[in-house]
Every structure is written in C-alpha cells, then in structure tokens.
Design an enzyme around this catalytic site. Structure first.
Site, short mmCIF file in Angstrom:
data_model
loop_
_atom_site.label_atom_id
_atom_site.label_comp_id
_atom_site.label_asym_id
_atom_site.label_seq_id
_atom_site.Cartn_x
_atom_site.Cartn_y
_atom_site.Cartn_z
N GLU A 225 0.82 -1.21 0.00
CA GLU A 225 0.00 0.00 0.00
C GLU A 225 0.85 1.26 0.00
OE1 GLU A 225 -3.03 -0.02 -0.58
OE2 GLU A 225 -3.90 -1.90 0.12
N ARG A 229 0.80 3.83 -3.30
CA ARG A 229 0.13 5.12 -3.05
C ARG A 229 1.13 6.24 -2.81
NH1 ARG A 229 -5.65 3.82 -0.26
NH2 ARG A 229 -5.61 1.56 -0.43
N ASP A 369 -5.08 -9.95 -8.29
CA ASP A 369 -5.32 -9.08 -9.45
C ASP A 369 -4.09 -8.49 -10.10
OD1 ASP A 369 -4.92 -7.61 -7.15
OD2 ASP A 369 -6.74 -6.40 -7.33
N GLU A 538 -11.81 0.57 -10.67
CA GLU A 538 -11.40 -0.39 -11.70
C GLU A 538 -12.24 -0.31 -12.97
OE1 GLU A 538 -9.65 -1.33 -7.97
OE2 GLU A 538 -11.81 -1.26 -8.45
#
Length: 639
Positions: A225, A229, A369, A538
């Site tokens: 993360e 980010r 993913d 998405e």
C-alpha cells in the site's frame, strides 16, 4: 463467445509493399527481360508475330486504362463502399482490359476488419459544427469531474488535513495506512493533471514541510500500500512537475527534486522488507522508525502485493541513478517465473520463508489481481529494451491470458454476459461464479496488452495485431460490458463490491440489484454481505483505456453515467464523498469513509476519459495500480 474474424475488402487500403496491387504491364515486361522468352520468340517469324500482337494488346490496355473513370483499387468489388472510392450501389465499368488485369493481379492479403459498430464510430462524416458541439460536451463533463475533485479535496482539507483518509460524515480524519498523509500524496498528480494549481500548492507544501518527518517517526506500514500510493505518488509528481525533463518545467508547488528526495528516503526504509526476508519474496510489513520488517501474522504474503512493486522501484532507479531499487524488486518476478503454475495462473498466497506458493486458490480479485496487471506493464515500461532481458514477462502474461480464457471465463444465463470466475481449490476443483469489482481492471489490461497503447485502428492498419491480441480485445470489450452492467443493474447505478452470476450450476432467488428494468436483472446476483460500494476505480479505469484504444464513444457515455451516480448518491454536501452500505436500496446509507483512491484513481480516470487522447498518452506512459503515471523508457518528454 464467437472467435470468428471476418474479412472485408474495405480493409485493403495500405501504403505497404505487402498489400500493393501488382501491375500486369510490369509483370510481363519484367518476365521478358529476365528470361529467355525474348530471345526465343524473336528468333522465328511466328515469334515476331506474337511479339507484335502482344505489343498491340498492351497498347490497347493502356489506352482503355487511361479512359477508365476508376482506379484499380475501385475495381476490387462491385458496389463495395470505399473511402473516396465507389459509392454504395454505384455501377462500375468492367471492360475486357479490366478483367485481364484482374486475372494477372495477385490478390492482396486481407487483415481483420473492424466490427460493424466500430466502423460506425471510427469513420465519421459529421459536420464540423456538430463535432465542435460534441467536443464542448466532453469538455464540460471533464470540468464537472474537476469540480468533484475540488469538492472531495475541500472536505479532506477542512476536516482531515494530514490524516490518511477523510470520514466525511463525522467530519474528521483517520489514519488507516500508516499515517503518511496518503490522501495528500495520492491526490497530488491528479491535481497536476487537472491543472488544479491551488490544490497542487497545498499538497506540495504539506509534503515539503511534513512528510519527511513523518517517514522518520511513523511505525508500521504495509509495503504494498505504501509503495503504490505514497512512493508511486511522489515519483509521478516528480515527473509531472518537470523532473527528468518531464511534462512541465514551469509548475506550481515545490521544486521537483523535493518529491524525488522524499521518495528515496521512503524507499530506503521499504527496502528492509526485501533484505529481511530469507527468499526473494519480501515481508509484507515495514516498521519505518526501526528500519525493520516482518511477515504478516499468518506468515504469508499476497501474490499480488509482492509482484506489484516493480514499476515504482524501477522508475526510482531510473531517475535516481541507483540500480539497487529496481534490482531487488525485479528479483521477485524473476523468482516467480521459476515457480509452477496452472496454465499461467497462480495461487493468491506465497510464503516469504520458503519462496513457494501457498494453497491452491486462484482468482483475479483481491490478492491476485495486479500480479497479472504488472506482468504486461513492467514489460511495457522498458520501452525499446522490453524484448531483451524482460521478454519473459510478456511470455508469462501471454500464457496467463490463455489460462484465463480457458479456465476462468464463463457466460451467464439467460443473456450471456461474459464474466471471470474463481477456482478456490485450483484447476481441478469446483468453479465459483464469483467476481470481485477489483476484477474490472482486466478489460483495460487486456486492451493495453493487445495494442501496446496505440489505437486499435492504427494497430490494425499497421498489421500489428495477432489473432491472440484480437481475442484478448474481444474479451476486454465483453468484460467491460459486464462491469458496466454491474452498475446499471442496481437501484443506485453503482456497483457492489462483489457479484455472483447466474449459471447452469448456480442461482439464488431474491438477490438481484434492484433495478427491475435492467435486461440483466436475472443474470447478476448480489449477496447481502457484498452490497457495499467503496468508490472503486477499476471499471472507469478500463473504460478510459478502452476508449483510448477503440475510440468508441459508448465508453465515455458509460463513464458519465457512473459519475452521475456518484454525484447523486455518494456526495457529502459538507465536503467529500462517501462509500455506501447497500447499492440496491434507495436512498443508500452512507458509510462515512472516503478512500484515498477516489481522488488518486477514480476521479483521475474519469477526467482522462473525457480528455483529449494526447493527455498522458498510453503509448508513452504506464499507470501503476494506483493510477500514478510513469513515463515509458525513452519517452520522458510528453509530446
């Protein structure tokens, strides 16, 4: 799903030697010059007569050709419509000379044609005034997205400045991502792209004043993360503010070097996740103030998390001149290359202690993913070097897409929506018709992998698409349709976090999305625990990529419908936007949380969907999984 790839004479319009029509005159004269035919014929009276007859015939052909009203290309097919050629239904004059030329001419090789709806959208005869009005519509919609961004930022600035996230109903901030001001860094490059100079000044000033101290003093952060980010946001801002001769050398906010130095400071601490692990697989968590790292409580790392660090660390090595960042990150992918897979598909957990996959659960949703996303994106990032030492990434991606089509793709009952399911017990276990909203990244990734960022029309014109590429493009468009219908099937017009699909083996009554007028109300099943909406990006990400590649306006229209639903149901008038508890009920209850990715991804992709295609072009930039764009190697200057 049909795999037929029809052809059309219309597609024969190439300025390419492989496709040019062969001249009968040139063929005959070349044959006479390069063979013994000339000598043998002239040596006898009969031969002389034949030569004279041939010369006369050629003269006749030349005269009839000069008097013809149509070019050779217009004589390919009677009544076929060509741009600037024969109109529909027009009679062409086919005399004996034309038939003779057609007899000798080798038929050209035909590339795949565009589908009927694409022909309608890509070939426009719209008057300029109508085009101008159309452009004005999208410019206005783009500005609406910018206003939404300003509204989201104003709520965060007023009630949560310095915290990771805004709780818009409570009007306070919360630290859920390590306390590094994640919303600020995530939103910065969005503000730059939108030209929101005041926000750029505010975010840049906070980063320059506070972030370095936060990095030194804060405790535990998640490697994945924080990389996508914060590190990604800083590096993108570095480029967009003019670093490395980037897009705009005259910018507001601090000097670009501030973003780079802060990124290096953070990355140096994140490296402990790699150096502390006994294998190339990094630990999941880092304690910044202690310069230490440790695995997750269960000892496992997510496959997607360890394989979704490479764009960021590679780019940092490029701009800093220090190869250590990219080298340690790429060792992860090099190691994953050696592990056994199921037709290119991988389990969602991996052990940093053994370096082996853990369990058999295969899915393209959470924890799986972005493994597939980064295979193609890290390869694309390498630019002209991609087919050297990085070719294995494309090979892994290609194998995985075949595995997806073979093992995970199904169609719904009764209308035949295409979706991607899961294999909780591996390829030999039962199939689950469950699809996370997260899986809606896949249409954009498939389209990007097919054309490498250029338009489909250009890729087809230049004969760059393989049949594998075309199959992936077809699947991308089918899946994008399903992702959009996950929105339109609900009462709010917003998608749930997870959907199930009606198949021959699975159906549950009374769990529809609430929009009874939807054609797909009986195809999509939404369980009570999955009905929340987190403002995820998405689907609009894939709409953005597919619009850029296909130039089909329906993707813009779908994106606008989604944006309007966010405006209607998620907007908080005191500032910010909120996640929702149940998208199937009106009015929906708000959840009191604005995720950082709403500013960093969702609104950015919507803005770019309505923008000109020259803004962050897909053949010059690659977006990380948090929508932070990095330049492809060799293309550091935006055109």
């Amino acid at each position: 799903m049909s795999k037929s790839l029809p052809y059309s004479m219309k597609d024969v319009h190439y300025d390419n030697a492989k496709f040019r029509h062969r001249s009968c005159f040139k063929m005959i004269t070349q044959t006479m010059v390069t063979s013994n035919l000339k000598r043998d014929c002239i040596s006898c009276s009969t031969g002389k007569f034949l030569v004279l007859l041939m010369i006369g015939g050629l003269a006749y052909l030349m005269l009839t050709n000069s008097g013809s009203g149509h070019s050779d290309s217009n004589g390919l097919a009677k009544g076929v419509s060509f741009k600037g050629g024969i109109k529909e239904g027009e009679k062409s004059i086919m005399d004996g000379g034309n038939r003779f030329r057609r007899f000798w001419r080798k038929p050209p090789r035909l590339p795949p044609r565009l589908s009927p709806d694409e022909k309608g959208s890509n070939i426009s005869f719209t008057p300029d005034s109508v085009k101008l009005n159309g452009d004005s519509k999208w410019i206005a919609r783009q500005q609406s997205v910018k206003k939404a961004f300003i509204h989201a930022w104003s709520g965060y600035k007023e009630h949560a400045m310095g915290f990771d996230e805004l709780m818009p109903l409570s009007q306070r901030g919360v630290d859920g991502l390590g306390g590094l001001g994640a919303t600020i860094v995530d939103a910065l490059d969005t503000a730059m792209i939108m030209g929101a100079d005041e926000v750029v000044n505010e975010t840049g000033a906070w980063i320059e004043t506070h972030l370095s101290h936060r990095i030194k003093e804060k405790g535990q952060v998640n490697l994945f993360e924080t990389t996508i980010r914060v590190l990604g946001g800083l590096l993108s801002a570095y480029h967009l503010s003019g670093g490395e001769r980037g897009m705009n050398s005259t910018h507001v906010g601090p000097r670009s070097i501030v973003y780079l130095e802060t990124a290096k400071q953070l990355a140096d601490l994140l490296l402990s996740a790699f150096t502390s692990s006994p294998t190339p697989i990094p630990f999941s968590d880092v304690v910044l103030r202690d310069h230490s790292a440790h695995p997750a409580p269960d000892g496992q790392s997510s496959t997607s998390e360890v394989s979704t660090l490479q764009l960021e660390f590679n780019y940092l090595s490029t701009v800093s001149g220090d190869p250590k960042y990219g080298m340690v990150a790429m060792k992860v992918l090099e190691h994953l290359k050696t592990l056994p897979k199921e037709e290119g598909l991988v389990p969602i957990y991996i052990s940093p202690h053994s370096g082996e996959f853990s369990g058999q659960n295969i899915r393209l949703g959470s924890r799986g993913d972005s493994y597939y996303e980064y295979l193609i994106k890290v390869w694309l990032q390498q630019g002209s070097e991609r087919d050297g030492n990085f070719k294995y990434l494309y090979d892994m991606y290609e194998e995985a897409t075949k595995g997806i089509r073979h093992l995970l793709v199904r169609k719904t009952i009764p209308t035949g929506l295409v979706f991607v399911g899961e294999l909780p017990s591996g390829s030999k276990g039962a199939f689950s018709p469950k699809m996370d909203h997260l899986v809606c990244f896949l249409p954009g990734t498939l389209a990007l992998g097919a054309t490498k960022g250029i338009t489909k029309e250009k890729a087809m014109k230049d004969n760059l698409l393989t049949f594998e590429d075309l199959e992936n493009l077809k699947l991308a468009e089918d899946l994008a349709k399903t992702c959009f219908e996950m929105y339109s099937v609900t009462s709010t017009g917003l998608a749930p976090e997870i959907a199930y699909f009606h198949t021959e083996d699975y159906f549950e009554q009374g769990l529809d999305g609430g929009n009874k007028s939807s054609e797909y109300v009986n195809d999509i099943i939404i369980k009570h625990a999955d009905r929340h909406n987190l403002l995820r990006p998405e689907t609009v990400e894939s709409l953005f990529v597919l619009y850029r590649i296909t130039e089909n306006l329906k993707y813009r229209e779908w994106g606008w419908q989604i944006f309007e639903a966010f405006e209607k149901h998620s907007k908080v008038h005191s500032g910010g936007y909120s996640s929702l508890d149940d998208v199937t009920r009106l009015p929906p209850q708000k959840r009191d949380k604005m995720e950082t990715f709403f500013l960093g991804e969702t609104l950015k992709y919507l803005y770019l969907l309505f923008a000109d295609s020259t803004v962050i072009p897909l053949d010059k930039f690659v977006f990380n999984t948090e929508a932070h764009p990095f330049p492809i190697k060799g293309m550091s200057k935006s055109e």
